[in-house]
Design an enzyme around this catalytic site. Structure first.
Site, PDB file in Angstrom:
ATOM      1  N   ASP A   1       0.828  -1.146  -0.231  1.00  0.00           N
ATOM      2  CA  ASP A   1       0.035  -0.043   0.080  1.00  0.00           C
ATOM      3  C   ASP A   1       0.772   1.365   0.013  1.00  0.00           C
ATOM      4  OD1 ASP A   1       0.860  -0.623   2.589  1.00  0.00           O
ATOM      5  OD2 ASP A   1      -1.121  -1.152   3.375  1.00  0.00           O
TER       6      ASP A   1
ATOM      7  N   ASN B   1      -7.503  -2.901  14.433  1.00  0.00           N
ATOM      8  CA  ASN B   1      -8.996  -3.160  13.900  1.00  0.00           C
ATOM      9  C   ASN B   1      -8.976  -4.234  12.943  1.00  0.00           C
ATOM     10  OD1 ASN B   1      -8.051  -2.102  11.403  1.00  0.00           O
ATOM     11  ND2 ASN B   1      -9.538  -0.071  11.304  1.00  0.00           N
TER      12      ASN B   1
ATOM     13  N   HIS C   1      -7.509  -4.721  10.103  1.00  0.00           N
ATOM     14  CA  HIS C   1      -6.998  -4.312   8.638  1.00  0.00           C
ATOM     15  C   HIS C   1      -5.825  -5.057   8.364  1.00  0.00           C
ATOM     16  CE1 HIS C   1      -4.821  -0.390   9.627  1.00  0.00           C
ATOM     17  NE2 HIS C   1      -3.927  -1.218   9.225  1.00  0.00           N
TER      18      HIS C   1
ATOM     19  N   GLU D   1      -9.870  -2.074   5.177  1.00  0.00           N
ATOM     20  CA  GLU D   1     -10.248  -1.694   6.176  1.00  0.00           C
ATOM     21  C   GLU D   1     -11.491  -2.478   6.600  1.00  0.00           C
ATOM     22  OE1 GLU D   1      -8.904  -0.020   8.460  1.00  0.00           O
ATOM     23  OE2 GLU D   1      -8.327   2.115   7.848  1.00  0.00           O
TER      24      GLU D   1
HETATM   25  C1  F6R Z   1       1.298  -1.250   5.935  1.00  0.00           C
HETATM   26  C2  F6R Z   1       0.276  -2.044   6.292  1.00  0.00           C
HETATM   27  C3  F6R Z   1      -0.677  -2.101   7.248  1.00  0.00           C
HETATM   28  C4  F6R Z   1       0.050  -2.236   8.732  1.00  0.00           C
HETATM   29  C5  F6R Z   1      -0.814  -1.925   9.836  1.00  0.00           C
HETATM   30  C6  F6R Z   1       0.079  -2.084  11.277  1.00  0.00           C
HETATM   31  O1  F6R Z   1       1.896  -1.629   4.619  1.00  0.00           O
HETATM   32  O2  F6R Z   1      -0.170  -2.859   5.224  1.00  0.00           O
HETATM   33  O3  F6R Z   1      -1.757  -2.915   7.407  1.00  0.00           O
HETATM   34  O4  F6R Z   1       0.682  -3.639   8.721  1.00  0.00           O
HETATM   35  O5  F6R Z   1      -1.273  -0.718   9.841  1.00  0.00           O
HETATM   36  O6  F6R Z   1       0.892  -1.062  11.321  1.00  0.00           O
HETATM   37  P1  F6R Z   1       2.159  -1.173  12.570  1.00  0.00           P
HETATM   38  O7  F6R Z   1       2.967  -2.097  12.227  1.00  0.00           O
HETATM   39  O8  F6R Z   1       2.607   0.212  12.417  1.00  0.00           O
HETATM   40  O9  F6R Z   1       1.086  -1.305  13.751  1.00  0.00           O
END
Ligand code: F6R
Length: 263
Positions: free
Chosen positions: A67, A136, A138, A143
């Site tokens: 992403d 959450n 995701h 989401e």
């Molecule tokens: C980022 C991604 C997101 C993160 C998630 C957790 O490329 O795919 O799904 O893996 O938001 O983020 P952290 O590791 O910062 O808690």
């Protein structure tokens, strides 16, 4: 689904790096799906160290990131492109043409989406997809909601995601409200998935991922029906499911998958 419990963040990163190192060495070429965020920083550090020690070669590795924030250029320190170069790509011998990150700035949305999908197809699909997880549930920026998307698409970020990610920005208002993300369908097409989770704020989402009802309001639960998922979670992230962990080897299988140990 296989869950491997790590003692802490460092241990999680080391265990994850062992798995990646074995795939990078054994699968040529390897198509690697990559995540950003705080969770995989330690994994990239381990891989960079292995490379620096002469134990790894990325010549035949292709990468596809999950992403990017809409509106951020690769030169913006908060962009995921910047993150990837900072933590990983600048330190290894990967070919620039083998790096794929969805752009955050573009003129033609549909073309960007089609090109990203096509690049993955042309490469032959993703062999190993590394994932983090949002509190959450995701995955990438898929989401929670009424439905999930198969393909790469643009999403409105949930307020809880904006709040969680504001820790990387000067203030909350600077966090982009939209992102481009690989769809859940493409992620599920990966031959193998490695989900990393660290910290108690991920515990609820992780518990749902491994034993909750499969539903779009917690996208990570879809991983239950993928045939080859490994989760490496530290003790804090896995404390809500600790009762299901076999004390003998810190490893539990939620299906009939073959058990492997990494560390
Ligand atoms: C980022 C991604 C997101 C993160 C998630 C957790 O490329 O795919 O799904 O893996 O938001 O983020 P952290 O590791 O910062 O808690």
């Amino acid at each position: 689904m296989q869950l491997i419990i790590a003692n802490n963040y460092e241990d999680m990163s080391k265990k994850a790096s062992k798995l990646l190192i074995s795939r990078i060495k054994d699968t040529i070429p390897l198509n690697l799906g990559l995540a950003t965020g705080s969770t995989p920083v330690g994994l990239y550090k381990e891989l960079v160290t292995e490379y620096a020690n002469g134990n790894l070669d990325f010549e035949h590795t292709r990468t596809f990131n999950l992403d990017e924030y809409i509106g951020l250029s690769p030169y913006n320190p908060n962009s995921y492109s910047y993150y990837m170069w900072k933590h990983f790509f600048s330190h290894i011998n990967i070919r620039k043409e083998n790096i794929h990150i969805p752009p955050g700035i573009f003129a033609n949305e549909q073309k960007v989406i089609d090109d990203y999908e096509e690049a993955i197809v042309q490469a032959g699909g993703i062999d190993l997809q590394v994932l983090g997880i949002g509190a959450n549930g995701h995955i990438g920026f898929n989401e929670p909601g009424e439905s999930l998307s198969v393909s790469t698409h643009i999403v409105e970020l949930k307020s809880e995601t904006i709040k969680a990610n504001s820790r990387f920005f000067e203030n909350k208002d600077e966090v982009p409200k939209k992102a481009i993300t690989m769809g859940m369908g493409k992620i599920m097409e990966a031959k193998e998935i490695l989900l990393l989770a660290s910290g108690k704020e991920k515990a609820k989402a992780l518990a749902q991922t491994v034993k909750g009802i499969v539903e779009t309001h917690c996208p990570s639960t879809i991983l239950q029906i993928h045939p080859n998922v490994k989760i490496i979670a530290d003790k804090e992230a896995s404390f809500l499911i600790a009762d299901r962990i076999r004390a003998s080897n810190n490893c539990i299988l939620f299906s009939s998958d073959r058990m492997e140990q990494y560390g």
